[in-house]
Design a protein around this motif. Structure first.
Motif, PDB file in Angstrom:
ATOM      1  N   ALA B  51       0.859  -1.181   0.000  1.00  0.00           N
ATOM      2  CA  ALA B  51       0.000   0.000   0.000  1.00  0.00           C
ATOM      3  C   ALA B  51       0.895   1.230   0.000  1.00  0.00           C
ATOM      4  CB  ALA B  51      -0.905   0.004   1.230  1.00  0.00           C
ATOM      5  N   VAL B  52       0.448   2.263  -0.653  1.00  0.00           N
ATOM      6  CA  VAL B  52       1.217   3.507  -0.706  1.00  0.00           C
ATOM      7  C   VAL B  52       0.380   4.645  -0.134  1.00  0.00           C
ATOM      8  CG1 VAL B  52       2.688   2.834  -2.629  1.00  0.00           C
ATOM      9  CG2 VAL B  52       0.468   3.874  -3.087  1.00  0.00           C
ATOM     10  N   PHE B  53       1.075   5.672   0.336  1.00  0.00           N
ATOM     11  CA  PHE B  53       0.396   6.739   1.070  1.00  0.00           C
ATOM     12  C   PHE B  53       0.954   8.107   0.670  1.00  0.00           C
ATOM     13  CE2 PHE B  53       0.579   2.848   3.450  1.00  0.00           C
ATOM     14  CZ  PHE B  53      -0.718   2.667   3.891  1.00  0.00           C
ATOM     15  N   THR B  54       0.102   9.110   0.786  1.00  0.00           N
ATOM     16  CA  THR B  54       0.549  10.472   0.492  1.00  0.00           C
ATOM     17  C   THR B  54       1.090  11.161   1.740  1.00  0.00           C
ATOM     18  OG1 THR B  54      -1.688  11.295   0.851  1.00  0.00           O
ATOM     19  CG2 THR B  54      -1.076  10.743  -1.419  1.00  0.00           C
ATOM     20  N   GLU B  55       0.908  10.550   2.896  1.00  0.00           N
ATOM     21  CA  GLU B  55       1.454  11.107   4.139  1.00  0.00           C
ATOM     22  C   GLU B  55       2.808  10.458   4.429  1.00  0.00           C
ATOM     23  OE1 GLU B  55       0.268  13.487   6.149  1.00  0.00           O
ATOM     24  OE2 GLU B  55      -1.361  13.826   4.728  1.00  0.00           O
ATOM     25  N   PRO B  56       3.769  11.235   4.906  1.00  0.00           N
ATOM     26  CA  PRO B  56       5.114  10.685   5.168  1.00  0.00           C
ATOM     27  C   PRO B  56       5.105   9.515   6.158  1.00  0.00           C
ATOM     28  CG  PRO B  56       5.148  13.077   5.225  1.00  0.00           C
ATOM     29  CD  PRO B  56       3.708  12.680   5.132  1.00  0.00           C
ATOM     30  N   ASP B  57       4.180   9.549   7.125  1.00  0.00           N
ATOM     31  CA  ASP B  57       4.118   8.447   8.091  1.00  0.00           C
ATOM     32  C   ASP B  57       2.915   7.549   7.832  1.00  0.00           C
ATOM     33  OD1 ASP B  57       2.121  10.174   8.788  1.00  0.00           O
ATOM     34  OD2 ASP B  57       2.460  10.031  10.950  1.00  0.00           O
ATOM     35  N   ASN B  59       2.667   4.875   6.246  1.00  0.00           N
ATOM     36  CA  ASN B  59       2.937   3.440   6.367  1.00  0.00           C
ATOM     37  C   ASN B  59       2.707   2.938   7.794  1.00  0.00           C
ATOM     38  OD1 ASN B  59       5.312   5.096   6.775  1.00  0.00           O
ATOM     39  ND2 ASN B  59       6.385   3.194   7.199  1.00  0.00           N
ATOM     40  N   SER B  60       2.740   3.835   8.761  1.00  0.00           N
ATOM     41  CA  SER B  60       2.434   3.428  10.140  1.00  0.00           C
ATOM     42  C   SER B  60       1.079   3.951  10.608  1.00  0.00           C
ATOM     43  CB  SER B  60       3.539   3.901  11.091  1.00  0.00           C
ATOM     44  OG  SER B  60       3.718   5.294  10.970  1.00  0.00           O
ATOM     45  N   SER B  61       0.696   5.147  10.153  1.00  0.00           N
ATOM     46  CA  SER B  61      -0.577   5.729  10.610  1.00  0.00           C
ATOM     47  C   SER B  61      -1.751   5.341   9.721  1.00  0.00           C
ATOM     48  CB  SER B  61      -0.473   7.252  10.634  1.00  0.00           C
ATOM     49  OG  SER B  61      -0.369   7.756   9.314  1.00  0.00           O
ATOM     50  N   ASN B  62      -1.465   4.871   8.497  1.00  0.00           N
ATOM     51  CA  ASN B  62      -2.503   4.510   7.525  1.00  0.00           C
ATOM     52  C   ASN B  62      -3.220   5.738   6.967  1.00  0.00           C
ATOM     53  OD1 ASN B  62      -2.993   1.994   6.418  1.00  0.00           O
ATOM     54  ND2 ASN B  62      -5.068   1.937   7.230  1.00  0.00           N
ATOM     55  N   LEU B  63      -2.683   6.902   7.198  1.00  0.00           N
ATOM     56  CA  LEU B  63      -3.307   8.118   6.684  1.00  0.00           C
ATOM     57  C   LEU B  63      -2.802   8.420   5.277  1.00  0.00           C
ATOM     58  CD1 LEU B  63      -3.126  10.413   9.850  1.00  0.00           C
ATOM     59  CD2 LEU B  63      -5.128   9.245   8.915  1.00  0.00           C
ATOM     60  N   GLY B  64      -3.651   8.998   4.464  1.00  0.00           N
ATOM     61  CA  GLY B  64      -3.266   9.382   3.115  1.00  0.00           C
ATOM     62  C   GLY B  64      -3.139   8.198   2.180  1.00  0.00           C
ATOM     63  N   TYR B  65      -4.045   7.265   2.307  1.00  0.00           N
ATOM     64  CA  TYR B  65      -4.013   6.064   1.455  1.00  0.00           C
ATOM     65  C   TYR B  65      -3.984   6.460  -0.021  1.00  0.00           C
ATOM     66  CZ  TYR B  65      -5.682   1.731  -0.634  1.00  0.00           C
ATOM     67  OH  TYR B  65      -5.826   0.613  -1.397  1.00  0.00           O
ATOM     68  N   GLY B  66      -3.049   5.879  -0.757  1.00  0.00           N
ATOM     69  CA  GLY B  66      -2.906   6.301  -2.154  1.00  0.00           C
ATOM     70  C   GLY B  66      -2.967   5.180  -3.163  1.00  0.00           C
ATOM     71  N   GLY B  67      -3.070   3.948  -2.718  1.00  0.00           N
ATOM     72  CA  GLY B  67      -3.163   2.849  -3.680  1.00  0.00           C
ATOM     73  C   GLY B  67      -2.753   1.532  -3.062  1.00  0.00           C
ATOM     74  N   LEU B  90      -2.670   3.131  -8.479  1.00  0.00           N
ATOM     75  CA  LEU B  90      -2.798   4.354  -7.680  1.00  0.00           C
ATOM     76  C   LEU B  90      -4.223   4.888  -7.681  1.00  0.00           C
ATOM     77  CD1 LEU B  90       0.460   6.318  -8.562  1.00  0.00           C
ATOM     78  CD2 LEU B  90       0.041   4.612  -6.798  1.00  0.00           C
ATOM     79  N   ASP B  91      -4.636   5.333  -6.522  1.00  0.00           N
ATOM     80  CA  ASP B  91      -5.926   6.008  -6.371  1.00  0.00           C
ATOM     81  C   ASP B  91      -5.726   7.508  -6.229  1.00  0.00           C
ATOM     82  OD1 ASP B  91      -7.681   3.738  -6.438  1.00  0.00           O
ATOM     83  OD2 ASP B  91      -6.859   3.177  -4.509  1.00  0.00           O
ATOM     84  N   VAL B  92      -4.518   7.949  -6.445  1.00  0.00           N
ATOM     85  CA  VAL B  92      -4.233   9.387  -6.455  1.00  0.00           C
ATOM     86  C   VAL B  92      -3.778   9.756  -7.864  1.00  0.00           C
ATOM     87  CG1 VAL B  92      -3.669   9.568  -4.024  1.00  0.00           C
ATOM     88  CG2 VAL B  92      -1.878   8.963  -5.637  1.00  0.00           C
ATOM     89  N   ALA B  93      -3.760  11.049  -8.150  1.00  0.00           N
ATOM     90  CA  ALA B  93      -3.539  11.505  -9.522  1.00  0.00           C
ATOM     91  C   ALA B  93      -2.146  11.187 -10.038  1.00  0.00           C
ATOM     92  CB  ALA B  93      -3.810  13.004  -9.605  1.00  0.00           C
ATOM     93  N   LEU B  98       3.122  10.561  -3.722  1.00  0.00           N
ATOM     94  CA  LEU B  98       3.343   9.506  -2.721  1.00  0.00           C
ATOM     95  C   LEU B  98       4.526   9.823  -1.825  1.00  0.00           C
ATOM     96  CD1 LEU B  98       2.774   6.411  -5.030  1.00  0.00           C
ATOM     97  CD2 LEU B  98       1.125   7.569  -3.539  1.00  0.00           C
ATOM     98  N   ARG B  99       4.382   9.504  -0.546  1.00  0.00           N
ATOM     99  CA  ARG B  99       5.441   9.803   0.417  1.00  0.00           C
ATOM    100  C   ARG B  99       5.896   8.570   1.202  1.00  0.00           C
ATOM    101  NH1 ARG B  99       5.665  13.167  -2.483  1.00  0.00           N
ATOM    102  NH2 ARG B  99       5.414  15.415  -2.268  1.00  0.00           N
ATOM    103  N   SER B 100       5.099   7.535   1.244  1.00  0.00           N
ATOM    104  CA  SER B 100       5.516   6.353   2.004  1.00  0.00           C
ATOM    105  C   SER B 100       4.831   5.104   1.464  1.00  0.00           C
ATOM    106  CB  SER B 100       5.220   6.532   3.501  1.00  0.00           C
ATOM    107  OG  SER B 100       3.841   6.709   3.726  1.00  0.00           O
ATOM    108  N   TYR B 101       5.338   3.963   1.853  1.00  0.00           N
ATOM    109  CA  TYR B 101       4.780   2.694   1.391  1.00  0.00           C
ATOM    110  C   TYR B 101       4.879   1.659   2.512  1.00  0.00           C
ATOM    111  CZ  TYR B 101       9.463   0.804   1.249  1.00  0.00           C
ATOM    112  OH  TYR B 101      10.707   0.371   1.620  1.00  0.00           O
ATOM    113  N   ARG B 102       4.138   0.590   2.350  1.00  0.00           N
ATOM    114  CA  ARG B 102       4.230  -0.540   3.277  1.00  0.00           C
ATOM    115  C   ARG B 102       3.925  -1.817   2.506  1.00  0.00           C
ATOM    116  NH1 ARG B 102       0.237   0.591   6.822  1.00  0.00           N
ATOM    117  NH2 ARG B 102      -1.291  -0.591   5.637  1.00  0.00           N
ATOM    118  N   CYS B 103       4.764  -2.826   2.677  1.00  0.00           N
ATOM    119  CA  CYS B 103       4.535  -4.125   2.037  1.00  0.00           C
ATOM    120  C   CYS B 103       4.481  -5.207   3.111  1.00  0.00           C
ATOM    121  CB  CYS B 103       5.647  -4.442   1.029  1.00  0.00           C
ATOM    122  SG  CYS B 103       5.662  -3.327  -0.391  1.00  0.00           S
ATOM    123  N   THR B 104       3.571  -6.130   2.939  1.00  0.00           N
ATOM    124  CA  THR B 104       3.329  -7.150   3.955  1.00  0.00           C
ATOM    125  C   THR B 104       3.371  -8.538   3.331  1.00  0.00           C
ATOM    126  OG1 THR B 104       1.858  -5.584   5.066  1.00  0.00           O
ATOM    127  CG2 THR B 104       1.725  -7.871   5.771  1.00  0.00           C
TER     128      THR B 104
END
Lengths: 160, 151
Positions: B51-57, B59-67, B90-93, B98-104
């Motif tokens: 998952a990728v995020f538009t917020e720098p954190d 990947n831990s806060s789950n805020l700014g989900y981007g795809g 991506l669900d963002v333009a 994107l500022r952060s990511y997380r892979c599981t």
């Protein structure tokens, strides 16, 4: 209306009906018989594929990128999230008034969508490159992560 | 005048119908090395979700989900070693947001003919309610069931 409640605007008629029903239920229930009911709110990555869904034994109302429901207990589960995601689309957040799914649980919830397709199988190879490195600006966006690794205790015969 | 109005409505409807088919979300590729071994026989596949995020954190806060994206791999002999390319839709333009990511890492088990998936962390962490003894980690081995960071 505050920003935090603006998402409820499309649900106004449904909420009014629900509140009226709840008021009636409270009025007719004997004292002590009422079990605590909590509202649930789910944010989706995109517009909900359908307006009504039944998932996790709960009836959901979806408008735009949000789904709401009301249920007893306030518990949340990956299973319920999966059932909802499979009907309305990718989930970004899944929470009740008192509990919410964590990030890895949201990923696990959305995995149900990925398994609907036939993703390409990974090609075996030697693992390398442990640092996250951004791609060049003129190339397609890409990043390399650190290694995901697990070593269990099961001994296998060499695969031929 | 009325005919023009009808034609306009038809044209608008056509545009609306065609738009979703032509609007393709940008794909952001995440390459993830994976090394697993010593898995119990019930594990038939594995998967990596990112998952990728538009917020720098994010990947831990789950805020700014981007795809989000996922790819599966086949487990043979209780092991897999390779590099996976996870296509994240991506669900963002733009990926520039994107500022952060997380892979599981996930393991997919065959339980009575049914495929059941759970994160490697949940299956192998004795503190997890989903812990299973057959997924206990080898003593002294390194474990990374989730990776994340900045973009």
């Amino acid at each position: 209306m505050t920003a935090s409640t603006r998402f409820l605007e499309p649900f106004r008629p449904a909420l009014a009906a629900a509140l009226a029903t709840a008021a009636l239920a409270v009025a007719v229930l004997p004292v002590g018989a009422a079990t605590q009911s909590y509202s649930y709110r789910v944010e989706l990555a995109g517009t909900a594929k359908k307006r009504h869904a039944h998932a996790g034994n709960v009836d959901w109302e979806c408008r735009g990128k949000y789904c709401i429901a009301s249920a007893r207990g306030g518990n949340v589960s990956v299973r319920g999230c999966r059932e909802l995601a499979s009907q309305v689309g990718r989930v970004v957040s899944y929470r009740s008034e008192i509990k919410h799914l964590g990030g890895d649980q949201i990923d696990e919830c959305n995995a149900v969508l990925a398994s609907d397709t036939s993703p390409p199988k990974g090609a075996p190879g030697k693992a390398a490159g442990l640092a996250a490195t951004a791609a060049r600006p003129d190339s397609p966006p890409r990043v390399t992560t650190e290694e995901l690794t697990f070593t269990g205790v099961h001994n296998w015969s060499p695969v031929k | 005048m009325r005919a023009a109005g009808v034609l306009g409505a038809v044209a608008l409807l056509g545009a609306v119908c065609v738009a979703p088919a032509t609007a393709r979300a940008e794909i952001f590729t995440i390459e993830t090395p994976v090394s697993v071994k010593g898995l119990p026989p019930e594990v038939i596949d594995g998967a990596v979700t990112c998952a990728v995020f538009t917020e720098p954190d994010g990947n831990s806060s789950n805020l700014g989900y981007g795809g989000f994206g996922s790819v599966q791999f086949t487990v043979k002999g209780g092991a897999f070693l390779g590099r996976l390319r996870v296509p994240v839709q991506l669900d963002v333009a733009s990926a520039s947001l994107l500022r952060s990511y997380r892979c599981t890492l996930y393991f997919i088990r065959n339980v009575g003919g049914e495929r059941k998936s759970a994160t490697a962390a949940r299956l192998s962490d004795p503190r997890s309610p989903d812990y299973r003894e057959e997924f206990r980690r080898a003593r002294g081995s390194r474990f990374a069931g989730e990776v994340g960071g900045s973009l």
